[in-house]
Structures are given as structure tokens and as C-alpha cells.
Enzyme design. Structure first.
Site, mmCIF file in Angstrom:
data_model
loop_
_atom_site.group_PDB
_atom_site.id
_atom_site.type_symbol
_atom_site.label_atom_id
_atom_site.label_comp_id
_atom_site.label_asym_id
_atom_site.label_seq_id
_atom_site.Cartn_x
_atom_site.Cartn_y
_atom_site.Cartn_z
ATOM 1 N N ASN A 86 0.767 -1.270 0.085
ATOM 2 C CA ASN A 86 0.016 -0.095 -0.059
ATOM 3 C C ASN A 86 0.865 1.321 0.150
ATOM 4 O O ASN A 86 0.469 2.336 0.510
ATOM 5 C CB ASN A 86 -0.895 -0.042 1.171
ATOM 6 C CG ASN A 86 -1.998 -1.090 1.183
ATOM 7 O OD1 ASN A 86 -2.146 -1.319 0.176
ATOM 8 N ND2 ASN A 86 -2.176 -1.632 2.430
ATOM 9 N N SER A 139 -4.740 -5.291 0.707
ATOM 10 C CA SER A 139 -5.345 -6.492 1.553
ATOM 11 C C SER A 139 -6.650 -6.829 1.239
ATOM 12 O O SER A 139 -7.107 -8.012 1.249
ATOM 13 C CB SER A 139 -5.113 -5.963 2.998
ATOM 14 O OG SER A 139 -3.629 -5.800 3.379
#
Length: 667
Positions: A161, A223
Site C-alpha cells: 500500500n 489487503s
């Protein structure tokens, strides 16, 4: 559409075509997803697909309860229970196994992650979901991933991320599917890491899923994208259990919706995962079945050719015909590749009559059934069914028929009680032939040939059988008449042969009034081996027309007289062909037509001319012995008078010596 209360707030399933894919496949609980994360709140009402078998590596126990929330959220995306009128719908209705490697802060170590990956692979995981990562590689994690891959697991991980041109580990390993995130517009999420190792993208922005405490929450990140791909992989394995992990990975990339630059690119990999396209994107292919024959002789195999979708699993079964024993049905041949016997209820009530067929990529499989004597001779209907949609099926009928049995008594149809009768034939229906007889004074169901029971005769590998029947035990017991002999492929009486291969032959059996013959003398009782043939006169009693004369010797073939002339009941002359007979003492036998036989043991001798020490050849010992006769050291034997002058002299000694040294060939 599922009836989950908050499904309308989930854009992820629709974004990857899962809502259409569910018309093809909902997911099997037998396919296990291992979520390697912060654990799972298995008490959540939408976590009904949770199964035990995972582990809490943080607290070293078998209770991987989520105390953070991240793992529960990911698990819900992949496999929350759908159509339960509650919150959300997971992509696949597969089993969820939790491996807790992150603590309540979301932190963990490489060693714990590696241990969890190995544990999941060893405990039945099919797909491993890893919404975690690190910027630096770890040798033990890579080795664990490779271990799981080699055991057939599909590994999926989040790309990271940081919004950077850097794929986190373990996603960056070549045996792991790296997943990035896109938003509702299909554009890469600003936070989603990218790079040449990126393989797929999936929804990862504002994703609604399960949260601890029986609640739901929105989260964003790669995720969240990772378990979307995990769910589609589980759908594929549920639909196509024959697929390997490599084939699942290939299908996911080949059916993805291409985004960004044409083909694979660093921003989107192969594109957005597409569940509907991965499952075929259309109507199911109905299975078909064809036998290699319409009728099979009992004892032979039947091969069925099945067609359907490659990698799919189908059910093959024999319809119940009311038979009470599994051996009465054709049975699945064991140890066929891709064929899994048993495990199907309702297939004639017996596991061995049914199997699961995992189709190869070609969409064509062959299944062999075996039959034997216990298989009932009748038609059997065999059906192939798509377990996902039982209305998709196909059936064929194959008849099992008895084989062939024959019986013969040779070229004679009349015998005397006391004779040996050679019965022979073929049997293509069983490994044994049962023999019995009917006739005057016997039970209509059949009687034994000698003892009360049937005679069981083994059948050779080429289907032949033979039995020598000694009728002597029946002499004086049965009356003269015509009797019928039965050869049957099973122990079935003459009045219950329907459905069994059988054959009959008739012969006349007569009681003889003749006395047993005897032999008192044979003349001559000695001949030389080189004579070729000899005519002998046999003296005795009880000889009748049609008698057979033969020489018998253990370990050698009988010498049967080529011509027999009976002068009266006390003498018979016979011509014997001695060309193949070995030197030595032979028994003399005379066998009348009624089978009664006279035997005079060792009564006829065949000698090698010049062999006086009885070793079947003329050697130096014989030459010495003749020389001793000449000088009077041993008694004279006129068989050594080779020159025919009435005495054994120096000429005879010289002649036998010439034979020994090869100067002459015979005496």
C-alpha cells in the site's frame, strides 16, 4: 443475487463478475482457504464457513481468534456465508481456516509467517491468502511459499500500500500471485504498489466486509483486493477440481479483463480478475457417455468414453436393478488415473459400482468397468451426471451376456463302462467348468460323473479345459443306455441353467461282459534299437477284437502298435514302430475296447546293438567285454556274433572296436 442484507453495499463481487459466476458455481466447502493474518472472529454470524485446523502462532495455541479485525475483514471478502439474509456475501462458499501470525497491533515476524504457510499446506489448505507483506525478502518465507506451491497450494498476496513501483514480499515471489487494487472506475488505486511482478488487480477501495463483534466495516487497501482473487481461485477449484495450481493461475490471468496498456503491464498486471470468465462465461457443457460395445461377454471389460468440461468432476454410476450383491454388477476397475471409486450414494447401493471422474484438460475421459462370472447376464444402465446440476446427465445401456461353453468326447459316441473318456472343450465365461450327467436312472437335475457332486475343471488361460473321465466306478452300477454330459460355466443343475453358458454331448455307455485280459508271454522279448519296427506275438487270455497294444515306460511317450491282429482270445500279434523308442525295459499293455487292460511290467527290452554294459551306447568297455569272450575270460554271448558265423571270435572283437573308434558306423 444473494439475499444478504447489505449486499447492495458491496461493489466488489459485481466488479469482478462474481454475481454472474454464481449462476455457474457457488463454491465447495471441501475447498479450503487459509487466511494468514490477524486471525478470524469465528463467532461472527457470517463466518459459518469457518473450520478448525489453523493455529494461533502469536499465543501458541489452536484458538486463532482475531483481536485486531484485519483478518476477519479479509476472510469475509473471500468466503463470508451468502444467502443467509445477514450482512455480506463472500466470493466463494469455501472453508475458512485461520493462521494467526499478526498480533493486536497488526505486527508479526517472518519466522511465524513461514511456519503458518507450511502448517496450512500440511493441513489441507488449497488456497493461501496473505494480505500482509514487507519491503525486504525473507529466505524462510520464500522457502515456505515454495514448499506450499510444490504441495499444490495456490498462493495469493497483496502487492502493498505504498503507491510505489515496488511489489512487497511475499507477493513478489514467482510462485505467489501478486494482487494490486483498483477502484470502482477501474483505475489503479493511488495507494496500490505496482511493478513488473504484479499479476492481477481486484477491488480494494471502500470494501464492506465482516468485522469482529458481529459487525461490518469498510476498509481499503491491497489487503482487500487480495481475498477477491483468493475467492475466485476457490471458485475455480470448486468447479474444476482437476486443475493444478499452475492451471488455476493460468486461467486467472488468461481470463482477466485487460486494463491499462494492452497485455501485461506494471500498473495492472494481466488485468482485473473476472470470476465469470474464469468459470467459462457461459452455459455448462452437458456430459456425454458412450460405451465401446453394446454387449460384452461376461469376464471382459467395458470401456466408457465420457466428455464434458476439462478439469470438471462428474459422477458415473450404474442404475439400481434390485440385485442384492455388489459382485452381481459391473465394477469400476481400481487404480485408474483421474478415477476416484466410491463416495456416491444411490449407485445401485454399492460403492464399487460408481466413481467420480475428474476430467483432464481435453474434456475426454475413459473409465473401465470389469465383469466376471458373478456379474449377472442382463442389461445395465450407466449414467454420467454433473453434480453441480443433476439435470445435466447422459445414460447408456450395455448388456452383459454369457460367454461360450463347448464339450466333446472326441470322435467316438459309444464307450464301455471301465474306459477312460477324454472330455474337452472351451469356456469363455468362467475360470472353471462344472461337469455332470443325466440319463437312465439318474436325477433330472444331474448326477456326478463318479462321485455324487459335480466335477469342477479349471479353464486354462486360452479358454480351454480338459478332463479324463474314468468310467470304471460306474460299471455294473448304471445300465446300458444313452447319457447326456453337461458342461456348465457354474455349479448349476440341468433344470436351472437359464442365464448360464452351457453345452451338452450325448454318448452311449455299455456294460461289458468280457473278462479282464492277462499277459503271460511276449515273443520276441528283445529287439535292437536300430531295427526300426518289430512284430511281436503276445500270449495270454481275454483278448478281443479292437484291442490296443502299447509299450509304456515312465517318463517316455507310449509306443502304440500300428497294426494289431487277433488270432484268438489267447494270442494277439502287434507291429510296433520303434524309430523314436529309447533303449531300455518297457511294460507291455493290451487294452480291450471296454477299457479293461492287461499289463506285463518290463517284459519287452530295446537294446543298442553291441551295448553289453547297458549304458545305451557302444564304447571301449563293450569292446573289452567282447575281447574277454574271445579269450574265454567271460561267458560267450551270441549277441556278440556280429559276423554271423555261430561263434564269438576275433572278427567280432575287431568289428566292435572299429565302431568305437569310428571306422564303421554300425555292427
Amino acid at each position: 443475487m444473494p439475499d444478504d442484507r447489505r449486499y447492495a453495499e458491496q461493489w466488489g463481487p459485481g466488479g469482478i463478475g462474481a454475481d454472474y459466476a454464481w449462476s455457474i458455481e457457488r463454491g465447495e466447502s471441501s475447498v479450503i482457504i487459509a487466511v494468514i493474518d490477524t486471525g478470524v472472529d469465528y463467532t461472527h454470524p457470517d463466518m459459518g464457513n469457518y473450520i478448525t485446523g489453523g493455529y494461533d502462532w502469536i499465543n501458541n495455541d489452536d484458538d486463532p481468534m482475531d483481536d485486531h479485525g484485519h483478518g476477519t475483514h479479509c476472510a469475509g471478502i473471500a468466503a463470508a456465508v451468502s444467502n443467509n439474509a445477514l450482512g455480506v456475501a463472500g466470493i466463494s462458499q469455501s472453508g475458512i481456516m485461520a493462521e494467526k501470525v499478526l498480533d493486536f497491533k497488526g505486527s508479526g515476524t517472518s519466522s511465524l509467517t513461514a511456519a503458518a504457510i507450511r502448517h496450512a499446506a500440511d493441513n489441507g489448505a488449497d488456497v493461501i491468502s496473505m494480505s500482509l507483506g514487507a519491503a525486504e525478502p525473507s529466505r524462510i518465507v520464500e522457502e515456505a511459499c515454495r514448499y506450499a506451491w510444490e504441495r499444490g497450494c495456490i498462493l495469493v498476496a497483496a502487492s502493498g500500500n505504498g503507491g510505489a513501483n515496488l511489489i512487497n514480499y511475499p507477493a513478489a515471489y514467482d510462485i505467489v500471485i501478486a494482487v494490486g487494487s483498483v477502484g470502482k472506475t477501474g483505475l489503479r488505486s493511488p495507494f496500490s504498489n505496482y511493478g513488473t511482478n504484479l499479476e492481477l488487480v481486484a477491488p480494494g477501495e471502500s470494501i464492506l466486509s465482516t468485522a469482529p463483534g458481529n459487525t461490518y466495516s469498510l476498509k481499503s487497501g491491497t489487503s482487500m483486493a487480495c481475498p477477491h482473487v483468493v475467492g475466485v481461485a476457490a471458485l475455480l477449484l470448486s468447479r474444476y477440481p482437476g486443475m493444478s495450481n499452475l492451471e488455476v493461475r493460468k486461467r486467472l490471468t488468461e481470463t482477466a479483463d485487460d486494463l491499462g496498456s494492452p497485455g501485461k503491464d506494471p500498473q495492472y498486471g494481466y488485468g482485473l480478475v473476472n470470476a465469470f470468465a474464469a468459470l467459462g462465461g457461459g452455459e455448462a457443457v452437458p456430459p456425454t457417455i458412450e460405451p465401446d460395445v453394446e454387449a460384452v461377454v461376461r469376464g471382459e471389460n467395458i470401456t466408457f468414453t465420457l466428455t464434458g468440461e476439462g478439469y470438471r468432476e462428474y459422477r458415473l454410476s450404474i442404475n439400481d436393478t434390485g440385485l442384492t450383491d455388489p459382485g452381481m454388477y459391473p465394477m469400476v476397475v481400481p487404480d485408474q488415473q483421474g478415477i476416484l471409486p466410491g463416495g456416491i450414494n444411490g449407485s445401485a447401493g454399492f460403492d464399487g459400482t460408481a466413481c467420480r471422474v475428474v476430467m483432464p484438460e481435453s474434456g475426454t475421459a475413459r473409465v473401465r468397468y470389469t465383469t466376471d462370472f458373478s456379474t449377472v447376464a442382463q442389461p445395465f444402465t450407466v449414467t454420467v451426471t454433473d453434480p453441480k446440476d443433476p439435470s445435466l446427465s447422459d445414460s447408456v445401456t450395455v448388456s452383459v451376456i454369457p460367454g461360450t461353453v463347448t464339450i466333446t468326447t472326441g470322435d467316438r459316441a459309444r464307450f464301455f463302462f471301465g474306459e477312460e473318456v477324454t472330455l474337452s472343450g472351451i469356456n469363455t465365461d468362467n475360470e472353471s467348468t462344472w461337469l455332470y450327467m443325466t440319463g437312465p436312472g439318474l436325477d433330472t437335475g444331474g448326477a456326478g460323473l463318479a462321485d455324487p457332486g459335480m466335477v469342477r475343471v479349471p479353464v486354462t488361460g486360452d479358454g480351454n479345459w480338459s478332463f479324463v473321465w474314468d468310467t470304471g466306478a460306474l460299471e455294473g452300477v448304471l445300465e446300458n443306455g444313452t447319457y447326456t454330459l453337461y458342461a456348465v460355466s457354474g455349479p448349476k443343475a440341468a433344470d436351472e441353467l437359464e442365464g448360464f453358458a452351457s453345452a451338452t454331448v450325448s454318448l452311449e455307455l455299455l456294460n461289458s461282459g468280457w473278462p479282464a485280459p492277462t499277459i503271460t508271454e511276449i515273443s520276441p522279448d528283445m529287439v535292437f534299437a536300430g531295427d526300426g519296427s518289430a512284430t511281436v506275438l503276445i500270449t495270454g487270455s481275454g483278448f478281443f477284437d479292437g484291442a490296443t497294444v502299447l509299450l509304456e515306460r515312465e517318463g517316455y511317450r507310449d509306443v502304440i502298435a500300428t497294426e494289431v491282429r487277433g488270432n484268438d482270445t489267447n494270442t494277439v500279434s502287434a507291429t510296433l514302430d520303434l524309430a523314436a523308442a529309447r533303449a531300455g525295459a518297457w511294460d507291455v499293455a493290451v487294452r480291450n475296447a471296454d477299457g479293461k487292460t492287461a499289463l506285463l511290467p518290463g517284459a519287452f527290452t530295446i537294446r543298442v546293438k553291441g551295448d553289453f554294459n547297458n549304458n545305451d551306447l557302444v564304447d571301449i568297455g563293450d569292446a573289452a567285454l567282447v575281447a574277454y569272450m574271445v579269450v574265454g575270460n567271460v561267458p560267450e554271448d551270441l549277441l556278440a556274433d556280429f559276423n554271423g558265423d555261430g561263434v564269438v571270435d576275433i572278427g567280432d572283437a575287431a568289428k566292435v572296436a572299429y565302431v568305437v573308434v569310428g571306422r564303421i558306423s554300425e555292427l
